[in-house]
Design an enzyme around this catalytic site. Sequence first.
Site, mmCIF file in Angstrom:
data_model
loop_
_atom_site.group_PDB
_atom_site.id
_atom_site.type_symbol
_atom_site.label_atom_id
_atom_site.label_comp_id
_atom_site.label_asym_id
_atom_site.label_seq_id
_atom_site.Cartn_x
_atom_site.Cartn_y
_atom_site.Cartn_z
ATOM 1 N N TYR A 192 3.258 18.035 37.479
ATOM 2 C CA TYR A 192 2.765 19.220 36.768
ATOM 3 C C TYR A 192 1.322 19.490 37.155
ATOM 4 O O TYR A 192 0.620 18.631 37.695
ATOM 5 C CB TYR A 192 2.874 19.025 35.254
ATOM 6 C CG TYR A 192 2.039 17.887 34.722
ATOM 7 C CD1 TYR A 192 0.734 18.106 34.274
ATOM 8 C CD2 TYR A 192 2.537 16.585 34.677
ATOM 9 C CE1 TYR A 192 -0.042 17.054 33.800
ATOM 10 C CE2 TYR A 192 1.775 15.537 34.201
ATOM 11 C CZ TYR A 192 0.487 15.775 33.764
ATOM 12 O OH TYR A 192 -0.284 14.734 33.301
ATOM 13 N N CYS A 193 0.876 20.715 36.880
ATOM 14 C CA CYS A 193 -0.517 21.108 37.121
ATOM 15 C C CYS A 193 -0.886 22.181 36.099
ATOM 16 O O CYS A 193 -0.123 22.439 35.163
ATOM 17 C CB CYS A 193 -0.700 21.609 38.554
ATOM 18 S SG CYS A 193 0.373 22.993 38.990
ATOM 19 N N THR A 194 -2.009 22.825 36.257
ATOM 20 C CA THR A 194 -2.500 23.762 35.243
ATOM 21 C C THR A 194 -1.594 24.971 35.063
ATOM 22 O O THR A 194 -1.164 25.275 33.952
ATOM 23 C CB THR A 194 -3.917 24.244 35.598
ATOM 24 O OG1 THR A 194 -4.748 23.115 35.839
ATOM 25 C CG2 THR A 194 -4.499 25.078 34.462
ATOM 26 N N CYS A 199 2.029 22.497 41.916
ATOM 27 C CA CYS A 199 3.333 21.833 41.844
ATOM 28 C C CYS A 199 4.349 22.487 42.772
ATOM 29 O O CYS A 199 5.272 21.825 43.250
ATOM 30 C CB CYS A 199 3.850 21.844 40.413
ATOM 31 S SG CYS A 199 2.929 20.746 39.345
ATOM 32 N N ILE A 221 0.860 23.576 32.648
ATOM 33 C CA ILE A 221 0.400 23.113 31.337
ATOM 34 C C ILE A 221 0.167 24.286 30.396
ATOM 35 O O ILE A 221 0.504 24.223 29.206
ATOM 36 C CB ILE A 221 -0.897 22.300 31.488
ATOM 37 C CG1 ILE A 221 -0.676 21.087 32.384
ATOM 38 C CG2 ILE A 221 -1.428 21.855 30.122
ATOM 39 C CD1 ILE A 221 -1.967 20.479 32.911
#
EC number: 1.14.-.-
Length: 341
Positions: A192-194, A199, A221
């Site tokens: 996952y990433c912001t 991703c 996120i």
Amino acid sequence: MSSSEKQLSTPATIQTASTITICALYKFVRLDAYEALREPLSNKMASVDVKGTLLLAAEGINGTIAGPQTGIDTVLAFLGEQPGLDNISHKESYSEENPFHRTKVKLKKEIVTMGIEGIDPNQVVGTYVKPKDWNALISDPEVVLVDTRNDYEIEIGTFKNAINPNTETFREFPDYVAKNLDKNKHKKVAMYCTGGIRCEKSTAYLKEQGFEEVYHLEGGILKYLEEVPSTETMWEGECFVFDGRVAVNHELEQGQYDQCFACRFPLTDVEKESEHYVKGVSCHRCHDKVSEQQRSRYAERQRQISLAEERGESHIGGDIQNIIEERRQEKNDKKAKQANK
């Protein structure tokens, strides 16, 4: 690719005519004539008072912009008229101030820099997982959960039991994979990433490396925080964002962190009481790593920012994106000097 997403404001966010809309957007798509889009896109943003930075490359578009809602809508509509740029994945949040001071459209080799040739999320990518299904996935003991963000982002928040790759930049991620992940041992990998863009590329990279079951959080996120109630969350802490807010909490409101302009690490009010903290110059993490030349330059920039604030003006030196670019250039210059020794 995931469809466009409009991040709803929380009850605590009261929108008015002066409310600034912050829009994070990206799309991986083949753009053969991306250079020609730079000037008209920049002009369109400027004409509707939208600030921020957008990156254009042969592989697509990425960036965050901010301005009045009508301006954001105009820019999105303009992009939607361009070949391949309809249905851009985007998320919106709100603020009382514009976190950006400049309007920039930049041409790049990649819209998110991994530095590996041939990785194309349009051809192969991991399995998208909706925020509502994420908790169940990462609760599976067979799943290896990896945070693809940088160390200074992970410092203030991450998912429970996630692995921190301890990377300073996304370019270091392939090396982390080579040294720590094994396709024969790690059968299920979730990342996952912001906002989802890193991703897209990291899962594409793992698939290219032969990993079979690769998952990533759709919308990142920010989408998870929007859709999953705080009573059910597996997120711990705040989420770092690349604008003047520095971080947002679970309600997507501005968080409690400031940021050291020298090393980019988030700072609490308590950490700013350190004897090593000098606003705009250094903090307790980097005070012994900042050269005298850098210290002098940072101090002068901070002085100019303070003078501009006293006049009720904004100064481009205080723009987070500008600071990030400055630090990146310093790192590249340092590496170039070492390579020439």
